[in-house]
Write a protein that holds these residues in place. Sequence first.
Motif, PDB file in Angstrom:
ATOM      1  N   ARG A 195       0.816  -1.209   0.000  1.00  0.00           N
ATOM      2  CA  ARG A 195       0.000   0.000   0.000  1.00  0.00           C
ATOM      3  C   ARG A 195       0.854   1.266   0.000  1.00  0.00           C
ATOM      4  O   ARG A 195       0.554   2.241  -0.684  1.00  0.00           O
ATOM      5  CB  ARG A 195      -0.907  -0.017   1.250  1.00  0.00           C
ATOM      6  N   PHE A 196       1.954   1.252   0.765  1.00  0.00           N
ATOM      7  CA  PHE A 196       2.795   2.440   0.894  1.00  0.00           C
ATOM      8  C   PHE A 196       4.241   2.125   0.482  1.00  0.00           C
ATOM      9  O   PHE A 196       5.097   1.886   1.335  1.00  0.00           O
ATOM     10  CB  PHE A 196       2.772   2.967   2.336  1.00  0.00           C
ATOM     11  N   PRO A 197       4.521   2.121  -0.804  1.00  0.00           N
ATOM     12  CA  PRO A 197       5.882   1.790  -1.257  1.00  0.00           C
ATOM     13  C   PRO A 197       6.863   2.935  -0.995  1.00  0.00           C
ATOM     14  O   PRO A 197       6.514   4.112  -1.125  1.00  0.00           O
ATOM     15  CB  PRO A 197       5.702   1.562  -2.760  1.00  0.00           C
ATOM     16  N   ALA A 198       8.086   2.597  -0.616  1.00  0.00           N
ATOM     17  CA  ALA A 198       9.145   3.586  -0.417  1.00  0.00           C
ATOM     18  C   ALA A 198       9.824   3.878  -1.753  1.00  0.00           C
ATOM     19  O   ALA A 198      10.016   2.981  -2.576  1.00  0.00           O
ATOM     20  CB  ALA A 198      10.168   3.066   0.590  1.00  0.00           C
ATOM     21  N   LEU A 199      10.189   5.141  -1.962  1.00  0.00           N
ATOM     22  CA  LEU A 199      10.811   5.546  -3.225  1.00  0.00           C
ATOM     23  C   LEU A 199      12.202   6.152  -3.033  1.00  0.00           C
ATOM     24  O   LEU A 199      12.734   6.774  -3.949  1.00  0.00           O
ATOM     25  CB  LEU A 199       9.916   6.556  -3.952  1.00  0.00           C
ATOM     26  N   VAL A 200      12.794   5.962  -1.851  1.00  0.00           N
ATOM     27  CA  VAL A 200      14.086   6.583  -1.551  1.00  0.00           C
ATOM     28  C   VAL A 200      15.163   6.125  -2.526  1.00  0.00           C
ATOM     29  O   VAL A 200      15.981   6.927  -2.983  1.00  0.00           O
ATOM     30  CB  VAL A 200      14.503   6.285  -0.095  1.00  0.00           C
ATOM     31  N   ASN A 201      15.160   4.855  -2.855  1.00  0.00           N
ATOM     32  CA  ASN A 201      16.177   4.317  -3.775  1.00  0.00           C
ATOM     33  C   ASN A 201      15.506   3.796  -5.045  1.00  0.00           C
ATOM     34  O   ASN A 201      15.676   2.640  -5.425  1.00  0.00           O
ATOM     35  CB  ASN A 201      16.969   3.200  -3.079  1.00  0.00           C
ATOM     36  N   SER A 202      14.766   4.662  -5.701  1.00  0.00           N
ATOM     37  CA  SER A 202      14.005   4.243  -6.883  1.00  0.00           C
ATOM     38  C   SER A 202      14.898   3.856  -8.048  1.00  0.00           C
ATOM     39  O   SER A 202      14.562   2.963  -8.839  1.00  0.00           O
ATOM     40  CB  SER A 202      13.060   5.363  -7.315  1.00  0.00           C
ATOM     41  N   TYR A 203      16.033   4.529  -8.196  1.00  0.00           N
ATOM     42  CA  TYR A 203      16.899   4.329  -9.355  1.00  0.00           C
ATOM     43  C   TYR A 203      18.121   3.524  -8.936  1.00  0.00           C
ATOM     44  O   TYR A 203      18.859   3.924  -8.024  1.00  0.00           O
ATOM     45  CB  TYR A 203      17.282   5.679  -9.955  1.00  0.00           C
ATOM     46  N   ASN A 204      18.318   2.397  -9.580  1.00  0.00           N
ATOM     47  CA  ASN A 204      19.328   1.431  -9.165  1.00  0.00           C
ATOM     48  C   ASN A 204      20.740   2.008  -9.286  1.00  0.00           C
ATOM     49  O   ASN A 204      21.201   2.340 -10.389  1.00  0.00           O
ATOM     50  CB  ASN A 204      19.184   0.169 -10.017  1.00  0.00           C
ATOM     51  N   LYS A 205      21.428   2.116  -8.174  1.00  0.00           N
ATOM     52  CA  LYS A 205      22.756   2.736  -8.138  1.00  0.00           C
ATOM     53  C   LYS A 205      23.794   1.909  -8.900  1.00  0.00           C
ATOM     54  O   LYS A 205      24.699   2.470  -9.540  1.00  0.00           O
ATOM     55  CB  LYS A 205      23.195   2.938  -6.690  1.00  0.00           C
ATOM     56  N   ASP A 206      23.680   0.590  -8.827  1.00  0.00           N
ATOM     57  CA  ASP A 206      24.637  -0.263  -9.542  1.00  0.00           C
ATOM     58  C   ASP A 206      24.535  -0.050 -11.048  1.00  0.00           C
ATOM     59  O   ASP A 206      25.558   0.008 -11.753  1.00  0.00           O
ATOM     60  CB  ASP A 206      24.395  -1.732  -9.201  1.00  0.00           C
ATOM     61  N   LEU A 207      23.307   0.090 -11.548  1.00  0.00           N
ATOM     62  CA  LEU A 207      23.118   0.302 -12.982  1.00  0.00           C
ATOM     63  C   LEU A 207      23.610   1.692 -13.402  1.00  0.00           C
ATOM     64  O   LEU A 207      24.165   1.852 -14.490  1.00  0.00           O
ATOM     65  CB  LEU A 207      21.644   0.123 -13.358  1.00  0.00           C
ATOM     66  N   ILE A 208      23.412   2.682 -12.536  1.00  0.00           N
ATOM     67  CA  ILE A 208      23.914   4.033 -12.834  1.00  0.00           C
ATOM     68  C   ILE A 208      25.438   4.012 -12.943  1.00  0.00           C
ATOM     69  O   ILE A 208      26.025   4.561 -13.889  1.00  0.00           O
ATOM     70  CB  ILE A 208      23.465   5.030 -11.751  1.00  0.00           C
ATOM     71  N   ASN A 209      26.088   3.369 -11.977  1.00  0.00           N
ATOM     72  CA  ASN A 209      27.556   3.310 -11.990  1.00  0.00           C
ATOM     73  C   ASN A 209      28.072   2.532 -13.200  1.00  0.00           C
ATOM     74  O   ASN A 209      29.080   2.913 -13.816  1.00  0.00           O
ATOM     75  CB  ASN A 209      28.058   2.668 -10.696  1.00  0.00           C
ATOM     76  N   LYS A 210      27.380   1.462 -13.537  1.00  0.00           N
ATOM     77  CA  LYS A 210      27.794   0.675 -14.697  1.00  0.00           C
ATOM     78  C   LYS A 210      27.615   1.493 -15.985  1.00  0.00           C
ATOM     79  O   LYS A 210      28.470   1.451 -16.886  1.00  0.00           O
ATOM     80  CB  LYS A 210      26.976  -0.615 -14.773  1.00  0.00           C
ATOM     81  N   ALA A 211      26.529   2.282 -16.060  1.00  0.00           N
ATOM     82  CA  ALA A 211      26.300   3.126 -17.238  1.00  0.00           C
ATOM     83  C   ALA A 211      27.382   4.194 -17.365  1.00  0.00           C
ATOM     84  O   ALA A 211      27.810   4.527 -18.482  1.00  0.00           O
ATOM     85  CB  ALA A 211      24.924   3.774 -17.155  1.00  0.00           C
ATOM     86  N   LEU A 212      27.847   4.728 -16.253  1.00  0.00           N
ATOM     87  CA  LEU A 212      28.926   5.713 -16.286  1.00  0.00           C
ATOM     88  C   LEU A 212      30.214   5.082 -16.809  1.00  0.00           C
ATOM     89  O   LEU A 212      30.960   5.711 -17.581  1.00  0.00           O
ATOM     90  CB  LEU A 212      29.141   6.298 -14.889  1.00  0.00           C
ATOM     91  N   GLU A 213      30.481   3.857 -16.398  1.00  0.00           N
ATOM     92  CA  GLU A 213      31.658   3.148 -16.909  1.00  0.00           C
ATOM     93  C   GLU A 213      31.542   2.915 -18.417  1.00  0.00           C
ATOM     94  O   GLU A 213      32.515   3.079 -19.165  1.00  0.00           O
ATOM     95  CB  GLU A 213      31.801   1.799 -16.192  1.00  0.00           C
ATOM     96  N   ILE A 214      30.346   2.540 -18.854  1.00  0.00           N
ATOM     97  CA  ILE A 214      30.124   2.310 -20.283  1.00  0.00           C
ATOM     98  C   ILE A 214      30.293   3.612 -21.061  1.00  0.00           C
ATOM     99  O   ILE A 214      30.910   3.642 -22.135  1.00  0.00           O
ATOM    100  CB  ILE A 214      28.714   1.722 -20.508  1.00  0.00           C
ATOM    101  N   GLY A 215      29.764   4.713 -20.513  1.00  0.00           N
ATOM    102  CA  GLY A 215      29.902   6.011 -21.154  1.00  0.00           C
ATOM    103  C   GLY A 215      31.358   6.416 -21.319  1.00  0.00           C
ATOM    104  O   GLY A 215      31.757   6.971 -22.359  1.00  0.00           O
ATOM    105  N   LYS A 216      32.168   6.106 -20.311  1.00  0.00           N
ATOM    106  CA  LYS A 216      33.595   6.410 -20.393  1.00  0.00           C
ATOM    107  C   LYS A 216      34.258   5.575 -21.482  1.00  0.00           C
ATOM    108  O   LYS A 216      35.086   6.082 -22.259  1.00  0.00           O
ATOM    109  CB  LYS A 216      34.262   6.148 -19.037  1.00  0.00           C
ATOM    110  N   ALA A 217      33.876   4.301 -21.560  1.00  0.00           N
ATOM    111  CA  ALA A 217      34.440   3.427 -22.592  1.00  0.00           C
ATOM    112  C   ALA A 217      34.013   3.872 -23.988  1.00  0.00           C
ATOM    113  O   ALA A 217      34.764   3.699 -24.957  1.00  0.00           O
ATOM    114  CB  ALA A 217      34.001   1.984 -22.342  1.00  0.00           C
ATOM    115  N   MET A 218      32.833   4.463 -24.085  1.00  0.00           N
ATOM    116  CA  MET A 218      32.333   4.962 -25.375  1.00  0.00           C
ATOM    117  C   MET A 218      32.945   6.314 -25.740  1.00  0.00           C
ATOM    118  O   MET A 218      32.803   6.775 -26.872  1.00  0.00           O
ATOM    119  CB  MET A 218      30.809   5.103 -25.333  1.00  0.00           C
ATOM    120  N   GLY A 219      33.592   6.962 -24.766  1.00  0.00           N
ATOM    121  CA  GLY A 219      34.171   8.279 -25.006  1.00  0.00           C
ATOM    122  C   GLY A 219      33.166   9.416 -24.931  1.00  0.00           C
ATOM    123  O   GLY A 219      33.407  10.497 -25.481  1.00  0.00           O
TER     124      GLY A 219
END
Length: 336
Positions: A195-219
């Motif tokens: 009934r009352f879902p928490a949204l404090v960590n809505s966006y997965n931090k591991d996926l964000i960090n992995k995307a940043l690594e991919i972005g660096k590899a892509m230049g």
Amino acid sequence: MCSRDCCSGQTGKPGNSCADKKKGKGLSDEEKIVPTPQSLLYPYEVIQEIADFIVKGSGMRPRIGIICGSGLGSLADIIQDAKVFEYEKIPNFPVSTVEGHAGKLVVGNLEGACVMAMQGRFHFYEGYPLAKCSMPVRVMKLCGVEYLFATNAAGGINPKYMVGDIMLMHDHVNMLGFAGNSPLQGPNDPRFGPRFPALVNSYNKDLINKALEIGKAMGIESNMHVGVYSCLGGPTYETIAELKALRLMGVDAVGMSTVHEVITARHCDMKVFAFSLITNKCSIEYDDKRDQEANHEEVMAVAKNRQKACCELVSRLIREIHAMPPSGTQAAKTGV
């Protein structure tokens, strides 16, 4: 407006007084309007029926769901062995009415993973309630999806953001929610979530960090940011005063979607990765120059120019997820 004769019963016609109408007397079934809570627009059984239709029609159970934002429908075009469902042919499914949203659901394989992608989402400004806008997320869940990738085109409020940059969402400000509008309004079905879902960590931090690594590899690391997104109702673009207020609240980019989809995804315990393609810089200073005004044509043009980078980012991240073992729930659903 009510007249004296009306409520004093002088009309001589039963069912025509204001008091009678409030009680529903003298009204036909068509005239008796009973508001339906948003969460009851698509009960669990209807969502299950839609999911079964897609799984049976595709012969696949996807692990990753993708929502393609304005002009980013090419994300679905790179899916292999694709089974395409037009929205209008899916039972109980809405139809997208916005340019740049093809109105197709694509199920297939991408980087070895089974995925389903929406080429076109549903917006509040199209006249759809938020529960209907977010309904496909629940369909994804019952199809077997564990991860939701939500993309959007957005205006950059942060002055450091440039047109064509990618902002990975790590939080949001739910302006529609401030007004009491939520996709979870109405009775809660615990089969979807609490009934009352928490949204404090809505966006997965591991996926964000992995995307940043991919972005660096892509230049493209210099064109990537991590920031806060806000959704307004639209279809108008924001006023200067509204943009200034959002900036004071810590918002970096603004659009007309995504937040209610993320809320629905987190309610049913899906992992979320979302990003905004900055398609225009929002002016927060008063200026008479019309070239500072946002327009949909500009949004589409920028999205088209950056679609290759966006597709590569999503593809590489899906490859990383595919290397991870599925959850127990997904593993139990490998049969179709």
